[in-house]
Design a protein around this motif. Structure first.
Motif, PDB file in Angstrom:
ATOM      1  N   THR A 149      23.241  49.653  35.133  1.00 56.26           N
ATOM      2  CA  THR A 149      22.160  48.839  35.668  1.00 56.26           C
ATOM      3  C   THR A 149      21.947  47.615  34.783  1.00 56.26           C
ATOM      4  N   GLN A 150      21.238  46.631  35.312  1.00 60.98           N
ATOM      5  CA  GLN A 150      20.932  45.455  34.518  1.00 60.98           C
ATOM      6  C   GLN A 150      20.043  45.810  33.336  1.00 60.98           C
ATOM      7  N   ARG A 206      20.243  48.590  31.626  1.00 61.44           N
ATOM      8  CA  ARG A 206      21.132  49.140  30.593  1.00 61.44           C
ATOM      9  C   ARG A 206      21.911  48.019  29.919  1.00 61.44           C
ATOM     10  N   PHE A 261      18.746  41.424  40.345  1.00 59.01           N
ATOM     11  CA  PHE A 261      18.502  42.667  39.612  1.00 59.01           C
ATOM     12  C   PHE A 261      17.573  42.521  38.419  1.00 59.01           C
ATOM     13  N   GLY A 286      14.331  43.462  39.953  1.00 55.55           N
ATOM     14  CA  GLY A 286      14.426  44.519  40.945  1.00 55.55           C
ATOM     15  C   GLY A 286      14.879  44.055  42.307  1.00 55.55           C
ATOM     16  N   LEU A 318      18.189  49.199  47.138  1.00 56.88           N
ATOM     17  CA  LEU A 318      17.518  48.463  46.067  1.00 56.88           C
ATOM     18  C   LEU A 318      16.079  48.153  46.452  1.00 56.88           C
ATOM     19  N   ARG A 354      13.770  51.269  46.020  1.00 51.92           N
ATOM     20  CA  ARG A 354      13.377  51.500  44.636  1.00 51.92           C
ATOM     21  C   ARG A 354      12.326  50.484  44.194  1.00 51.92           C
ATOM     22  N   TYR A 355      12.538  49.230  44.562  1.00 53.36           N
ATOM     23  CA  TYR A 355      11.596  48.174  44.194  1.00 53.36           C
ATOM     24  C   TYR A 355      10.228  48.420  44.817  1.00 53.36           C
TER      25      TYR A 355
END
Length: 230
Positions: free
Chosen positions: A89-90, A92, A165, A168, A217, A220-221
């Motif tokens: 992920t961005q 990480r 990203f 989000g 996505l 999740r956002y």
């Protein structure tokens, strides 16, 4: 850590990353896994236990190479590029870019003897639901994502703030001159000079495009903001 060290820095020796490499902002030290083989043929793989096609990288050779890298670079996280890993992920990427560096293990053939993950603290990561010929290309993608976030690599510190990203959502669409091209115009709002309206339009398009193109996505956002994920 790779069977093909000449693949590095590869494309990272060009453009922003290349200039930063020349300036010493980041560095890369490829390790040839085959150097840690113990037989005269420098064997690093063997046939899969239980049968099947392909070859598997040997746990004992991998461990010897990893132990060497860890001894030379204590305290660094170890990442293995594998389609069985968790998608990067961005968030990480930002953690890695802000850290002291990383040891990246590139797989080949059918992958790694699973026992290496039981014996060493390795984070298994994937760059997406695709299969590559080896982990090197995935490692280059990961390195590029991290390098561009190191202070001084991008021209302006805020260059990456609104990108896909980061908040989000997917990034809003971009336009530039000419104002009209093949009968298609730059949206009026972007030529209005009204920064508040421009910001609102960009937020709206980011939300709309994310909802349409990446419903996973968007869910999740939306849930993170207290919505219902719809």
């Amino acid at each position: 850590m790779t069977l093909y060290p000449d693949m590095f820095p590869g494309p990272l020796g060009h453009s922003m990353a290349g200039r930063a490499l020349e300036a010493g902002v980041w560095s890369c030290a490829p390790v040839q896994i085959r150097d840690f083989a113990t037989d005269r043929h420098r064997t690093v793989d063997d046939t899969p236990a239980g049968g099947g096609a392909g070859m598997v990288l040997k746990a004992d050779i991998l461990a010897a190479a990893l132990d060497h890298a860890v001894a030379a670079n204590p305290g660094l996280p170890i990442l293995a590029m594998t389609p069985r890993g968790a998608p990067v992920t961005q968030a990480r990427v930002r953690d890695l870019a802000a850290g002291p560096g990383a040891i990246i293990l590139c797989g080949r053939f059918e992958g790694f003897d699973e026992r290496i993950f039981d014996a060493r603290p390795i984070e298994q990561v994937s760059m997406g639901d695709i299969i590559l010929s080896g982990g090197e290309m995935g490692a280059l993608l990961l390195l590029d994502a991290c390098i561009r976030l190191i202070p001084g690599v991008m021209g302006a510190p805020s260059s990456g703030d609104d990108e896909s990203f980061e908040n989000g959502l997917l990034e809003y669409p971009h336009y530039t001159r000419p104002v009209e091209w093949e009968g298609r115009m730059i949206p009026d709002v972007l030529r209005s000079g009204d920064h508040a309206k421009i910001a609102a339009w960009r937020r709206q398009r980011a939300a709309e495009d994310t909802r349409e193109r990446r419903p996973d996505l968007w869910e999740r956002y939306d849930l993170a903001r207290g919505g219902e994920g719809r």
